[in-house]
Design an enzyme around this catalytic site. Sequence first.
Site, PDB file in Angstrom:
ATOM      1  CG  HIS A  62     -19.378  15.848  47.566  1.00 31.29           C
ATOM      2  ND1 HIS A  62     -18.548  14.753  47.903  1.00 31.29           N
ATOM      3  CD2 HIS A  62     -19.131  16.810  48.377  1.00 31.29           C
ATOM      4  CE1 HIS A  62     -17.738  15.105  48.942  1.00 31.29           C
ATOM      5  NE2 HIS A  62     -18.020  16.178  49.220  1.00 31.29           N
ATOM      6  CG  HIS A  64     -19.623  17.151  53.676  1.00 33.47           C
ATOM      7  ND1 HIS A  64     -18.500  16.332  54.142  1.00 33.47           N
ATOM      8  CD2 HIS A  64     -19.034  17.496  52.604  1.00 33.47           C
ATOM      9  CE1 HIS A  64     -17.635  16.328  53.271  1.00 33.47           C
ATOM     10  NE2 HIS A  64     -17.938  16.822  52.134  1.00 33.47           N
ATOM     11  CD  GLU A 142     -15.074  11.759  55.951  1.00 36.29           C
ATOM     12  OE1 GLU A 142     -14.870  12.469  54.957  1.00 36.29           O
ATOM     13  OE2 GLU A 142     -15.428  12.173  57.116  1.00 36.29           O
ATOM     14  CG  HIS A 179     -11.458  12.993  54.351  1.00 41.38           C
ATOM     15  ND1 HIS A 179     -10.451  13.907  54.528  1.00 41.38           N
ATOM     16  CD2 HIS A 179     -12.424  14.159  54.177  1.00 41.38           C
ATOM     17  CE1 HIS A 179     -10.468  15.177  54.351  1.00 41.38           C
ATOM     18  NE2 HIS A 179     -11.662  15.305  53.996  1.00 41.38           N
ATOM     19  CD  GLU A 209     -11.299  20.274  48.948  1.00 42.11           C
ATOM     20  OE1 GLU A 209     -11.053  19.458  49.575  1.00 42.11           O
ATOM     21  OE2 GLU A 209     -12.437  20.981  49.075  1.00 42.11           O
ATOM     22  CG  ASP A 308     -18.320  20.148  49.274  1.00 40.15           C
ATOM     23  OD1 ASP A 308     -18.518  19.434  50.114  1.00 40.15           O
ATOM     24  OD2 ASP A 308     -17.121  20.516  48.910  1.00 40.15           O
TER      25      ASP A 308
HETATM   26  O1  MCF Z   1     -15.485  18.817  50.477  1.00 36.97           O
HETATM   27  C1  MCF Z   1     -15.341  19.872  51.482  1.00 36.97           C
HETATM   28  C2  MCF Z   1     -13.622  20.073  51.309  1.00 36.97           C
HETATM   29  N1  MCF Z   1     -12.825  19.120  51.521  1.00 36.97           N
HETATM   30  C3  MCF Z   1     -12.786  18.172  52.608  1.00 36.97           C
HETATM   31  N2  MCF Z   1     -13.782  17.816  53.371  1.00 36.97           N
HETATM   32  C4  MCF Z   1     -14.508  18.407  53.738  1.00 36.97           C
HETATM   33  C5  MCF Z   1     -15.512  19.164  52.860  1.00 36.97           C
HETATM   34  N3  MCF Z   1     -16.680  19.617  53.719  1.00 36.97           N
HETATM   35  C6  MCF Z   1     -16.572  18.780  54.779  1.00 36.97           C
HETATM   36  N4  MCF Z   1     -15.687  18.207  54.987  1.00 36.97           N
HETATM   37  C7  MCF Z   1     -15.231  17.241  55.980  1.00 36.97           C
HETATM   38  C8  MCF Z   1     -14.676  15.980  55.738  1.00 36.97           C
HETATM   39  O2  MCF Z   1     -15.711  15.037  55.435  1.00 36.97           O
HETATM   40  O3  MCF Z   1     -14.587  17.910  56.911  1.00 36.97           O
HETATM   41  C9  MCF Z   1     -13.751  16.997  57.355  1.00 36.97           C
HETATM   42  C10 MCF Z   1     -13.984  15.429  56.856  1.00 36.97           C
HETATM   43  O4  MCF Z   1     -14.671  14.917  57.752  1.00 36.97           O
HETATM   44  C11 MCF Z   1     -12.183  17.574  57.235  1.00 36.97           C
HETATM   45  S1  MCF Z   1     -10.662  16.689  57.742  1.00 36.97           S
HETATM   46  C12 MCF Z   1     -10.760  17.004  59.559  1.00 36.97           C
HETATM   47 FE    FE Z   2     -16.877  17.474  50.544  1.00 38.51          FE
END
Ligand code: MCF
Ligand code: FE
Length: 406
Positions: A62, A64, A142, A179, A209, A308
């Site tokens: 995981h 991003h 996503e 998401h 989370e 992450d």
């Molecule tokens: O895992 C972490 C924290 N939780 C959720 N989302 C994200 C994380 N890091 C990046 N994100 C991204 C997620 O994929 O942030 C955006 C999404 O596209 C948040 S929602 C606007």
């Molecule tokens: Fe994440």
Amino acid sequence: MTLLSPNYIYIDGTFKENLAVAFEKKIHAIEPLSKLKQQYPHAKVLEAKKNSVLYPGFINTHVHLEFSANSTTLQYGEFMPWLNSVIKNREDLVAKCDNAVMQKACQTMMNSGITTFGTISSFGTELEVCTQTPQKVIFFNELIGSNASTADMLYQDFLERLDVSKKCGEGIIPAIAIHAPYSVHPIVLKRAINVAITEQLPLSAHFLESQSEREWLENNSGAFLEFFQKFFSTSKSVTNISEFIESFDSIPTHFTHAVQATTKELEYLAKKGHSIAHCPRSNRFLGCGRLPIEKLHELNIPFSVATDGLSSNNSLNIFDELRSALMLHHEEALDKLSALLIKGVTSVPAEIFNLNSGKIELNRDADFALVSLPDEPNSLEDIALQTILHVNRVDDVYIGGEKIKM
Ligand code: MCF
Ligand code: FE
């Protein structure tokens, strides 16, 4: 054929001495070097450094990549201020995140021995870099969108991105990421899950989370209330926890975080064959708490250890992550915890995603992370811990039998 002879090899959760590996694209034999030399007299022989340990290439389930331009921009400490800072800075961060930035992120992962990663793709902008990196990529397209009036359009966009990722060939495994429960409308959620079921695509979702997420899903209250009122003019969550979990009943899913799940919910995940991506530093930096991995162990829920994105972390180095996990789970016995953490970046994610890597055994892909300890380990049982404590960078990485230039 190549014969690689380290001091120790990580096989089936333990460390073995006096063995070497014969490989081309796949692992052909694991025997003492003398025997392999007889068996393959023309093979190239590589004798690794002193105190070297051969691991299967690490798997980071995981990340991003699209948020790799963040270092000091996003607000850490609590989930809601973080999310607000994402909304405020997302456009700039994604614009700043060009191919060079993402290539560097892949390289950092590679330097720490990550040969396969799962990236959560919000926009599809990292696809080119993912096709170019020698690493194998689970490309999680996503799906996001809780508002009924725009969910359909966002779903179409998701389908298009998914389609593009299906056409990339071998190194890219197309996959789906939901998401989160609070941000995906149940109607499009069900459609996406059906796609994952019919096309047998890996599926993952951020789940429970933060405490605020729980409060919102259970009571339509807490920090999310203000957020949803401000950005979406709504005071009501689109789903609740049980409706969300039950949507995944017929497909084993990799749930990310699950820090705030109750024992009952964890039992439910166990019963349905789900797994968890554990991101210790992300959870710490966003003020989400500690995932009780001892409970997961008790309930037999497989968990991977993952970084992450740089959106909620300070590096993509898997050794940094493992060291943090050692400190976060401070009540666990160090030896058992170290063993569990190494499994969480090797055999466990391989089993979860049905990958032919993650283990050093016959016919597996020759994906390796070769490391060396600064001095001789006291015992074979100490090697997992000493690796986590002392290694920052691997000596060599092999993917599909090819040594990667680093
Ligand atoms: O895992 C972490 C924290 N939780 C959720 N989302 C994200 C994380 N890091 C990046 N994100 C991204 C997620 O994929 O942030 C955006 C999404 O596209 C948040 S929602 C606007
Ligand atoms: Fe994440």
